[in-house]
Design a protein around this motif. Structure first.
Motif, short mmCIF file in Angstrom:
data_model
loop_
_atom_site.label_atom_id
_atom_site.label_comp_id
_atom_site.label_asym_id
_atom_site.label_seq_id
_atom_site.Cartn_x
_atom_site.Cartn_y
_atom_site.Cartn_z
N ALA A 103 0.78 -1.29 0.01
CA ALA A 103 -0.05 0.02 0.10
C ALA A 103 0.77 1.22 0.08
O ALA A 103 0.50 2.52 -0.70
CB ALA A 103 -1.08 -0.08 1.17
N VAL A 104 1.83 1.23 0.74
CA VAL A 104 2.64 2.51 0.98
C VAL A 104 3.44 2.69 -0.29
O VAL A 104 3.46 3.77 -1.02
CB VAL A 104 3.65 2.37 1.90
CG1 VAL A 104 4.64 3.38 1.98
CG2 VAL A 104 2.98 2.35 3.43
N ILE A 105 3.99 1.67 -1.01
CA ILE A 105 4.62 1.62 -2.32
C ILE A 105 3.66 2.28 -3.26
O ILE A 105 4.05 3.24 -3.97
CB ILE A 105 5.08 0.43 -2.84
CG1 ILE A 105 6.17 0.03 -1.77
CG2 ILE A 105 5.48 0.27 -4.20
CD1 ILE A 105 7.15 -1.32 -1.92
N ALA A 106 2.52 1.69 -3.51
CA ALA A 106 1.55 2.22 -4.50
C ALA A 106 1.18 3.55 -4.14
O ALA A 106 0.46 4.15 -5.15
CB ALA A 106 0.32 1.22 -4.29
N SER A 107 1.05 3.89 -3.01
CA SER A 107 0.75 5.22 -2.49
C SER A 107 1.33 6.49 -3.19
O SER A 107 0.92 7.80 -3.34
CB SER A 107 0.47 5.54 -1.14
OG SER A 107 1.94 5.74 -0.61
N GLY A 108 2.71 6.33 -3.52
CA GLY A 108 3.47 7.38 -4.01
C GLY A 108 4.25 7.98 -2.84
O GLY A 108 4.88 9.27 -3.05
#
Length: 71
Positions: free
Chosen positions: A31-36
């Motif tokens: 999730a953190v990686i996908a969030s930018g």
């Protein structure tokens, strides 16, 4: 498909928040990686931090549930 929110507050009255659609089985790290977040705050060593889901500390490998909020 899961809908989750990633939230980070680097300073008072400043909030980074992204609502994401992720595949079932996604983790807090995914999730953190996908969030930018890393691109928005390149100086932040987010991997050294302890993530939380709705204010409860979890491991980066914690699988997410629909409507979770990763903090």
């Amino acid at each position: 498909m899961l809908q989750v929110t990633v939230a980070y507050s680097p300073a008072p009255r400043e909030v980074f928040e992204r609502v994401l659609g992720l595949e079932d089985g996604a983790t807090a790290r995914d999730a953190v990686i996908a969030s930018g977040l890393a691109q928005a705050y390149p100086q932040l060593d987010w991997q050294a931090m302890t993530p939380g889901i709705w204010g409860r500390a979890v491991a980066w490998e914690q699988r997410l549930l629909d409507q979770d909020r990763v903090e």
